[in-house]
Design an enzyme around this catalytic site. Structure first.
Site, PDB file in Angstrom:
ATOM      1  N   GLU A  34      -0.305   5.447   5.049  1.00  0.00           N
ATOM      2  CA  GLU A  34      -1.032   5.170   3.816  1.00  0.00           C
ATOM      3  C   GLU A  34      -2.502   4.853   4.086  1.00  0.00           C
ATOM      4  O   GLU A  34      -3.389   5.322   3.366  1.00  0.00           O
ATOM      5  CB  GLU A  34      -0.377   4.003   3.059  1.00  0.00           C
ATOM      6  CG  GLU A  34       0.987   4.321   2.461  1.00  0.00           C
ATOM      7  CD  GLU A  34       0.921   5.392   1.381  1.00  0.00           C
ATOM      8  OE1 GLU A  34      -0.134   5.505   0.710  1.00  0.00           O
ATOM      9  OE2 GLU A  34       1.909   6.114   1.210  1.00  0.00           O
ATOM     10  N   TYR A 117      -2.228  -0.365  -4.877  1.00  0.00           N
ATOM     11  CA  TYR A 117      -1.595   0.934  -4.610  1.00  0.00           C
ATOM     12  C   TYR A 117      -0.795   0.904  -3.303  1.00  0.00           C
ATOM     13  O   TYR A 117       0.382   1.287  -3.268  1.00  0.00           O
ATOM     14  CB  TYR A 117      -2.650   2.051  -4.533  1.00  0.00           C
ATOM     15  CG  TYR A 117      -2.090   3.311  -3.923  1.00  0.00           C
ATOM     16  CD1 TYR A 117      -1.353   4.204  -4.691  1.00  0.00           C
ATOM     17  CD2 TYR A 117      -2.244   3.585  -2.566  1.00  0.00           C
ATOM     18  CE1 TYR A 117      -0.788   5.339  -4.131  1.00  0.00           C
ATOM     19  CE2 TYR A 117      -1.688   4.712  -1.996  1.00  0.00           C
ATOM     20  CZ  TYR A 117      -0.965   5.589  -2.781  1.00  0.00           C
ATOM     21  OH  TYR A 117      -0.392   6.698  -2.206  1.00  0.00           O
ATOM     22  N   ASP A 135      -2.275   6.876  -7.858  1.00  0.00           N
ATOM     23  CA  ASP A 135      -3.444   7.384  -7.158  1.00  0.00           C
ATOM     24  C   ASP A 135      -4.030   8.523  -7.981  1.00  0.00           C
ATOM     25  O   ASP A 135      -3.612   8.765  -9.117  1.00  0.00           O
ATOM     26  CB  ASP A 135      -3.100   7.823  -5.733  1.00  0.00           C
ATOM     27  CG  ASP A 135      -2.251   9.085  -5.687  1.00  0.00           C
ATOM     28  OD1 ASP A 135      -1.762   9.552  -6.744  1.00  0.00           O
ATOM     29  OD2 ASP A 135      -2.087   9.637  -4.577  1.00  0.00           O
TER      30      ASP A 135
END
Length: 347
Positions: A34, A117, A135
């Site tokens: 990520e 997120y 996103d």
């Protein structure tokens, strides 16, 4: 009629992209992916992820590595604050959490570099938390599917979209009777946005949500998603210097700990006025070339001059290294471009 989440999961079961970080439930590796993929294309980030996992297979390995080595692993990825935050958080998990990743939203958010997120992504993918992620891809898919013109760069829109998508995830877990549905749903939304519901020329005929897409039925695809404000770009004009010593070494220096490219090594350089940059000649130095290096909000116009240090502006704290030693130092992508294009063993 099937719910959109069910259609997405059905599509994902056969069309999911084969990505290495999807083959694990290890929160460390999911977190790595990520962070690496923030502001980075998958085709570029994949090799970095694989190198990190090979050389630093656990959060302890990352926590104990020295900063210079970490920056060398990160070299070329850009947005170097990600690497510093990665290191800070790995140390925190190793020292304060006993090497075990927290599994709750609240605890994940306490870690440096992990925002809403990323916390939802780790939570859903590693721990099956029933939350959706938001996103750019997800914003685009949802705003088109619902023909929602709410500006996606406003907090109120994020809160509204998040609330609805969270209910989709909870519903999907119940309907599918699959505890791993949250992670699959989030990956499906991102895949759909990346491969089909693209910003330009989307492949609507291949989309599993085609029949219910309000933007498609109203011919509004090209108008969504909507933003309230457009980013203003800035242009800076920069001279970089390839300066050779008598021993055929080049001068480099370390950047400050804050600001652009913190703690990385660089060629001596100076920001100049546009008029000076446009002149295209400095006495005693050879103009080797020019190119534009693009940041999120900045266009850096770079000219490269080569020659002897005595013919260039004076720079403090420089160090002479051989061309062979370049591989031992971490440089920004802009400087690596200069080396690739204008520096050879015979320079």
């Amino acid at each position: 009629m099937k719910k959109p989440a069910d259609l997405l999961l059905q599509w994902y079961a056969t069309e999911a992209r084969d990505l290495p970080w999807r083959k694990t439930k290890d929160p460390y590796k999911i977190w790595l992916s990520e962070i690496i993929l923030q502001q980075t294309r998958i085709d570029q980030g994949r090799s970095y992820y694989e190198r990190f996992v090979q050389n630093l297979p656990t959060v302890k390995d990352l926590a104990l590595i020295d900063t210079d080595t970490l920056m060398k692993y990160w070299e070329g990825l850009g947005y170097y604050s990600r690497a510093r935050n990665l290191h800070h958080t790995a140390k925190a998990i190793h020292n304060e959490y006993g090497g075990i990743f927290p599994d709750s939203w609240e605890e994940l958010l306490k870690l440096k570099g992990i925002g809403p997120y990323t916390a939802r992504a780790i939570g859903s993918l590693a721990f099956d938390n029933q939350v959706a992620v938001l996103d750019g891809n997800v914003f685009r898919v949802y705003s088109r599917y619902t023909a929602d013109f709410s500006p996606i760069d406003l907090p109120a829109t994020r809160k509204s979209f998040q609330s609805v998508l969270d209910t989709w995830v909870v519903s999907a877990v119940k309907d599918q009777k699959d505890p791993q549905a949250p992670g699959k749903f989030n990956q499906a939304m991102m895949d759909l946005g990346a491969t089909i519901c693209t910003p330009r020329n989307p492949s609507c005929s291949l989309c599993p949500l085609e029949s219910g897409c309000q933007a498609l039925s109203k011919q509004l695809i090209g108008e969504l998603p909507k933003k309230a404000k457009k980013l203003k770009r800035k242009t800076v004009w920069q001279h970089f210097f390839l300066l050779h010593t008598d021993s055929n070494k080049i001068l480099v220096r370390r950047r400050p700990a804050t600001g652009l490219w913190p703690n990385l090594w660089e060629l001596p350089n100076a920001e100049v006025e546009e008029k000076e940059w446009q002149k295209g000649q400095l006495d005693g130095l050879e103009l080797r070339g020019a190119f534009k290096h693009v940041f999120t909000h900045i266009d850096m116009m770079i000219k490269i001059y080569e020659g002897q240090p005595e013919n260039a502006p004076a720079f403090d704290d420089c160090k002479a290294i051989s061309i062979e030693e370049i591989k031992d130092y971490a440089f920004s992508r802009a400087v690596l471009k200069i080396f690739e294009r204008y520096l050879s063993e015979n320079s």
